[in-house]
Design a protein around this motif. Structure first.
Motif, PDB file in Angstrom:
ATOM      1  N   GLN A 266      27.982  35.620  36.880  1.00  0.00           N
ATOM      2  CA  GLN A 266      28.865  35.605  37.703  1.00  0.00           C
ATOM      3  C   GLN A 266      29.474  35.909  38.889  1.00  0.00           C
ATOM      4  OE1 GLN A 266      30.912  32.493  37.124  1.00  0.00           O
ATOM      5  NE2 GLN A 266      31.854  32.127  38.741  1.00  0.00           N
ATOM      6  N   GLN A 273      31.364  37.411  47.328  1.00  0.00           N
ATOM      7  CA  GLN A 273      32.816  37.460  47.823  1.00  0.00           C
ATOM      8  C   GLN A 273      33.451  38.461  46.672  1.00  0.00           C
ATOM      9  OE1 GLN A 273      33.274  33.616  45.962  1.00  0.00           O
ATOM     10  NE2 GLN A 273      31.967  32.487  47.456  1.00  0.00           N
ATOM     11  N   ASN A 277      38.183  36.708  43.285  1.00  0.00           N
ATOM     12  CA  ASN A 277      38.048  35.504  43.540  1.00  0.00           C
ATOM     13  C   ASN A 277      37.022  34.914  42.480  1.00  0.00           C
ATOM     14  OD1 ASN A 277      39.144  36.159  45.416  1.00  0.00           O
ATOM     15  ND2 ASN A 277      37.828  35.266  46.839  1.00  0.00           N
ATOM     16  N   ARG A 278      36.100  35.590  41.937  1.00  0.00           N
ATOM     17  CA  ARG A 278      34.791  35.024  41.336  1.00  0.00           C
ATOM     18  C   ARG A 278      35.079  35.140  39.687  1.00  0.00           C
ATOM     19  NH1 ARG A 278      31.108  32.003  43.177  1.00  0.00           N
ATOM     20  NH2 ARG A 278      29.877  31.918  41.057  1.00  0.00           N
ATOM     21  N   GLU A 280      38.646  35.383  38.550  1.00  0.00           N
ATOM     22  CA  GLU A 280      39.894  34.019  38.124  1.00  0.00           C
ATOM     23  C   GLU A 280      39.152  32.661  38.426  1.00  0.00           C
ATOM     24  OE1 GLU A 280      43.111  34.518  38.255  1.00  0.00           O
ATOM     25  OE2 GLU A 280      42.842  36.334  37.862  1.00  0.00           O
ATOM     26  N   SER A 281      38.801  32.430  38.942  1.00  0.00           N
ATOM     27  CA  SER A 281      37.884  31.145  39.620  1.00  0.00           C
ATOM     28  C   SER A 281      37.477  30.441  37.593  1.00  0.00           C
ATOM     29  CB  SER A 281      36.882  30.759  39.960  1.00  0.00           C
ATOM     30  OG  SER A 281      35.695  31.523  39.977  1.00  0.00           O
ATOM     31  N   ILE A 282      36.800  31.156  36.887  1.00  0.00           N
ATOM     32  CA  ILE A 282      36.213  31.221  35.415  1.00  0.00           C
ATOM     33  C   ILE A 282      37.497  31.663  34.706  1.00  0.00           C
ATOM     34  CG2 ILE A 282      34.204  30.623  36.277  1.00  0.00           C
ATOM     35  CD1 ILE A 282      33.901  33.519  34.952  1.00  0.00           C
ATOM     36  N   PRO A 284      41.188  32.657  34.650  1.00  0.00           N
ATOM     37  CA  PRO A 284      42.397  32.431  35.540  1.00  0.00           C
ATOM     38  C   PRO A 284      43.560  33.838  34.375  1.00  0.00           C
ATOM     39  CG  PRO A 284      41.885  30.396  35.043  1.00  0.00           C
ATOM     40  CD  PRO A 284      41.059  31.410  34.735  1.00  0.00           C
ATOM     41  N   TYR A 287      43.211  39.361  37.464  1.00  0.00           N
ATOM     42  CA  TYR A 287      42.994  39.451  38.363  1.00  0.00           C
ATOM     43  C   TYR A 287      44.119  41.095  37.325  1.00  0.00           C
ATOM     44  CZ  TYR A 287      48.397  38.460  37.411  1.00  0.00           C
ATOM     45  OH  TYR A 287      49.623  37.801  36.694  1.00  0.00           O
TER      46      TYR A 287
END
Length: 330
Positions: A266, A273, A277-278, A280-282, A284, A287
């Motif tokens: 991922q 990036q 971001n990477r 959290e996109s898959i 949530p 963080y």
């Protein structure tokens, strides 16, 4: 008194080229390469020390130059897996002359233990149990079971090695029998990726996997002209013989190992990036894992060391939201 071991004669480079040049022109993909210098093959075989102790699996031996060298150096359990039928007759002749020390199979090592043809895979497919069924599995704390030796495909070197490492994580395929040494010739570019430094453009998924799972060493560097076919467009003028020896004890727990490669896939898919971001996109809420590890929100994969990824995988393995992470991977 035991009978003297038969020494198998090697052809000269010139004779090898005359004999096999047609094979390469008609039947071998441009990315395939084989060692054809008998002196270099002898040097490599002798550098392995005592060859009586281990099983050796040779990947795509082609004309059998290294195969002969291994047999002449005393190898007693040699398995040749050749994916090109045009070379199989040559290897079968060697098998007949090997006094039972060589078994040659029409098999692609990348397809070991895959589902048979009727379920979608194209031959040559073989099961590792068929070639290693006589070997007693060893504990991970014991000595290695054997060595997998070959020349990594010019365009598929990364995929071949990553496939091997993923099976190592799963302890599937050959790894069901214990630890192995994976020894292969790589182009200079691919070899550099195995031991690249953090932050360099070539540092990536294969670097992290190989450094976490294996001890890495360079055994030899040999000129590209000692391999056939010649004149292929690659960067650098040598091939590097790299050994990846499976570590007895990986820094990761078994549970964390399940998360390691999905995380790497991922984050290195967009290496510049931010990790935040990477992930959290898959997943949530991940963080919170980064905050716990005090990873800066703008930090990217190319600036994470292998040990950073060890800590990250361990943290995800104990995270409350781990059951939702990477559902498509796990």
């Amino acid at each position: 008194m035991a009978a003297a071991r038969r020494i198998l004669p090697q052809l000269t480079i010139q004779d090898l080229e005359k004999k096999f040049v047609g094979y390469y022109k008609r039947n071998i993909k441009a990315s395939h390469r084989h060692l054809i210098n008998p002196q270099t093959a002898d040097k490599v075989a002798k550098s392995f020390g005592d060859l009586h102790k281990y099983v050796i699996i040779e990947k795509d031996p082609g004309p059998g130059v290294l195969t002969k060298a291994l047999l002449n150096a005393g190898c007693t359990q040699l398995v040749a897996l050749e994916s090109n039928q045009k070379f199989l007759s040559v290897l079968k002749e060697l098998e007949n002359d090997s006094d039972g020390r060589l078994k040659a199979y029409y098999s692609d090592i990348n397809k070991l233990d895959l589902i048979p043809l009727y379920q979608g895979y194209i031959p040559p497919v073989y099961q590792s149990g068929d070639i290693l069924g006589h070997i007693k599995p060893k504990s991970w704390d014991d000595d290695i079971v054997g060595r997998v030796i070959g020349v990594a495909n010019n365009t598929m070197g990364h995929r071949f090695t990553i496939s091997y490492l993923i099976r190592l994580i799963e302890r599937s395929g050959l790894h069901r029998w214990g630890r192995w040494q994976h020894i292969a010739y790589y182009t200079e570019k691919t070899a550099r990726a195995l031991y690249a430094h953090v932050g360099t453009p070539i540092y990536g998924r294969i670097t992290v996997l190989s450094n976490i799972l294996c001890n890495i060493s360079t055994l030899s560097k040999d000129h590209i002209d000692e391999f056939f076919p010649r004149g292929m467009a690659i960067k650098g003028n040598s091939m590097e013989l790299i050994c990846l020896e499976t570590k007895k004890h990986c820094e990761l727990s078994d549970e964390a190992l399940k998360f390691l490669d999905p995380i790497l896939q991922q984050v290195f898919a967009a290496r510049r990036q931010p990790l935040l971001n990477r992930l959290e996109s898959i997943a949530p809420g991940s963080y919170t894992v980064l905050e716990k590890l005090k990873i800066p929100p703008r930090k990217c994969a190319s600036n994470m060391s292998p040990m950073d990824f060890v800590e990250l995988a361990e943290a995800f393995s104990s995270w409350d939201g781990r059951m939702t992470i990477f559902d498509s991977y796990l």
